[in-house]
Enzyme design. Structure first.
Site, mmCIF file in Angstrom:
data_model
loop_
_atom_site.group_PDB
_atom_site.id
_atom_site.type_symbol
_atom_site.label_atom_id
_atom_site.label_comp_id
_atom_site.label_asym_id
_atom_site.label_seq_id
_atom_site.Cartn_x
_atom_site.Cartn_y
_atom_site.Cartn_z
ATOM 1 N N THR A 18 -16.883 0.800 -64.415
ATOM 2 C CA THR A 18 -17.936 0.100 -63.560
ATOM 3 C C THR A 18 -18.490 0.159 -62.182
ATOM 4 O O THR A 18 -19.506 -0.299 -61.909
ATOM 5 C CB THR A 18 -16.644 -1.323 -63.771
ATOM 6 O OG1 THR A 18 -16.574 -1.846 -64.800
ATOM 7 C CG2 THR A 18 -17.610 -2.206 -62.947
ATOM 8 N N TYR A 31 -23.783 -5.304 -67.882
ATOM 9 C CA TYR A 31 -23.941 -4.393 -66.843
ATOM 10 C C TYR A 31 -23.041 -3.096 -68.405
ATOM 11 O O TYR A 31 -22.609 -2.994 -69.068
ATOM 12 C CB TYR A 31 -22.892 -4.260 -65.853
ATOM 13 C CG TYR A 31 -21.651 -4.000 -66.179
ATOM 14 C CD1 TYR A 31 -21.366 -3.036 -65.711
ATOM 15 C CD2 TYR A 31 -20.772 -5.489 -66.302
ATOM 16 C CE1 TYR A 31 -19.613 -2.231 -66.146
ATOM 17 C CE2 TYR A 31 -19.097 -4.888 -66.030
ATOM 18 C CZ TYR A 31 -18.769 -3.425 -66.392
ATOM 19 O OH TYR A 31 -17.706 -3.336 -65.792
ATOM 20 N N SER A 64 -14.718 3.838 -69.848
ATOM 21 C CA SER A 64 -13.333 4.815 -69.675
ATOM 22 C C SER A 64 -13.253 3.990 -71.260
ATOM 23 O O SER A 64 -11.943 5.322 -71.260
ATOM 24 C CB SER A 64 -12.502 4.233 -68.549
ATOM 25 O OG SER A 64 -12.057 2.418 -68.702
ATOM 26 N N THR A 97 -11.825 1.335 -65.628
ATOM 27 C CA THR A 97 -10.713 0.367 -65.218
ATOM 28 C C THR A 97 -9.754 0.173 -66.792
ATOM 29 O O THR A 97 -8.623 -0.417 -66.834
ATOM 30 C CB THR A 97 -11.407 -0.913 -64.913
ATOM 31 O OG1 THR A 97 -11.640 -1.777 -65.225
ATOM 32 C CG2 THR A 97 -11.168 -0.732 -63.128
ATOM 33 N N ASP A 98 -10.844 0.647 -68.063
ATOM 34 C CA ASP A 98 -10.503 0.188 -69.283
ATOM 35 C C ASP A 98 -8.674 0.694 -69.635
ATOM 36 O O ASP A 98 -7.638 0.651 -69.774
ATOM 37 C CB ASP A 98 -10.714 -0.095 -70.342
ATOM 38 C CG ASP A 98 -12.099 -1.526 -70.506
ATOM 39 O OD1 ASP A 98 -11.476 -2.231 -69.258
ATOM 40 O OD2 ASP A 98 -12.655 -1.431 -71.178
ATOM 41 N N LYS A 170 -3.670 -2.398 -66.250
ATOM 42 C CA LYS A 170 -4.495 -3.413 -65.623
ATOM 43 C C LYS A 170 -4.054 -4.885 -66.383
ATOM 44 O O LYS A 170 -3.722 -4.213 -67.862
ATOM 45 C CB LYS A 170 -6.142 -2.650 -66.692
ATOM 46 C CG LYS A 170 -7.173 -3.721 -66.271
ATOM 47 C CD LYS A 170 -8.540 -3.295 -66.518
ATOM 48 C CE LYS A 170 -9.040 -4.379 -66.593
ATOM 49 N NZ LYS A 170 -10.831 -3.963 -67.103
ATOM 50 N N GLU A 286 19.906 0.503 -76.644
ATOM 51 C CA GLU A 286 20.736 -0.822 -78.058
ATOM 52 C C GLU A 286 21.151 0.080 -78.624
ATOM 53 O O GLU A 286 21.212 1.490 -79.001
ATOM 54 C CB GLU A 286 20.016 -1.161 -78.275
ATOM 55 C CG GLU A 286 18.965 -2.069 -77.697
ATOM 56 C CD GLU A 286 17.639 -3.313 -78.427
ATOM 57 O OE1 GLU A 286 18.290 -2.949 -79.475
ATOM 58 O OE2 GLU A 286 17.223 -3.967 -77.728
#
Length: 330
Positions: A18, A31, A64, A97-98, A170, A286
């Site tokens: 982006t 976009y 990305s 950003t993804d 993100k 655990e």
């Protein structure tokens, strides 16, 4: 990679996203990412009056969501080459950003920490009203130019904050404050004119923790849902998965039949990591983990757990204790 520079410089490796995107209208919602080349971008940056010497290299120009090992390999090589130059003070990676958290974590695990490596992106394209790309980039220059940025692993700069690659993810799909850190909060606040660190470096002088492999082993991520059956596990193994990450409920939980199937896979030599689908989750060991042979992801989410397990498997590391120790590192 440019020739040797006379003065210290920051090298920029561009991959698209982006921050290099265009919509064709300042108010258009949709976009296309990766429309601006690095030279055009650096020309715009120079108009801001930033006096840091910047060089640029176009590694890719894609969203990305389309980044994987081929781009990672080219990016890793370019960053390593830049860092090897004594005149290079640090590297900035522009990125969508993804999958920013995945690329940042991969580089964090496979690069030394003696010089800053900063990943930066944007939530709004270059021609949108209120585009955040130039400001985020100016902040990244401020961080990458600061000697105290070294010794902290790879950093992610978004929304006037600096995040550690191990902690960042993100968390919001829109808006300029889309990134969060857990379990540590952001480690610094940055603006084009200031930088305030909140913590001391914790990886000073550390080399690469793992080599970047030529191929990445197939690791399946299984998302836990109500009513999930053990067939999800057996199908993943039958499909060739060499490792499995569970994106489990809460603290890495799953229906009893699924847990037993995961234990069977682990006993058959397929490492299994319990992570969580919860946004902020600590998955501790655990009692059943010892019986079933499962690894607890600690603070790593499913995406980063997958990458770390891939890096370990690529080195032939399948020992349960060795894998668990790597997931416990800071």
């Amino acid at each position: 990679m440019p020739g040797r520079m006379i003065s210290p410089y920051i090298h920029v490796c561009a991959t698209g996203g982006t921050i290099a995107g265009r919509a064709g209208s300042p108010t258009r919602r949709d976009y296309r990412p990766g429309q601006i080349g690095i030279e055009h971008f650096l020309t715009r940056i120079s108009a801001l009056g930033i006096d840091t010497v910047l060089t640029g290299e176009q590694i890719a120009n894609v969203g990305s969501e389309d980044i994987g090992l081929p781009v990672w390999a080219a990016l890793h090589s370019a960053v390593q080459s830049a860092l090897a130059d004594d005149d290079c003070a640090g590297v900035i990676v522009t990125h969508g950003t993804d999958t920013a958290e995945e690329t940042a974590f991969l580089l964090d695990q496979t690069l030394p920490t003696d010089k800053p490596v900063v990943l930066v992106g944007a939530m709004r394209p270059d021609d949108a009203v209120g585009s955040d790309g130039l400001r985020n980039f100016a902040n990244a220059v401020r961080v990458a130019s600061n000697p105290d940025a070294s010794g902290r692993g790879v950093l992610v700069v978004m929304g006037d904050l600096v995040h550690s690659a191990r902690d960042v993810r993100k968390a919001v799909t829109t808006g300029t404050s889309a990134f969060r850190s857990f379990p540590r909060s952001p480690i610094a606040a940055a603006t084009p004119g200031s930088l305030e660190w909140f913590t001391d470096p914790w990886r000073t002088g550390e080399g690469a923790r793992h080599p970047l492999p030529k191929t990445m082993p197939d690791v399946a991520v299984l998302y836990a849902v109500a009513g999930m059956s053990a067939s999800a596990v057996t199908s993943a193994i039958a499909g060739g998965a060499q490792g499995v990450v569970l994106a489990g409920f809460g603290e890495g939980n799953a229906p009893a039949a699924v847990r037993e199937a995961l234990g069977d896979a682990a006993k058959a030599g397929v490492p299994v990591v319990r992570s969580s689908r919860v946004d902020e989750a600590l998955v501790d060991r655990e009692p059943d983990d010892d019986r079933l042979g499962l690894v607890a992801a600690r603070a790593l989410g499913p995406a980063k757990s997958r990458i770390l397990l891939q890096l370990l498997l690529a080195q032939g590391i399948t020992n349960f204790d060795a894998i668990q120790a790597e997931f416990g590192r800071r």
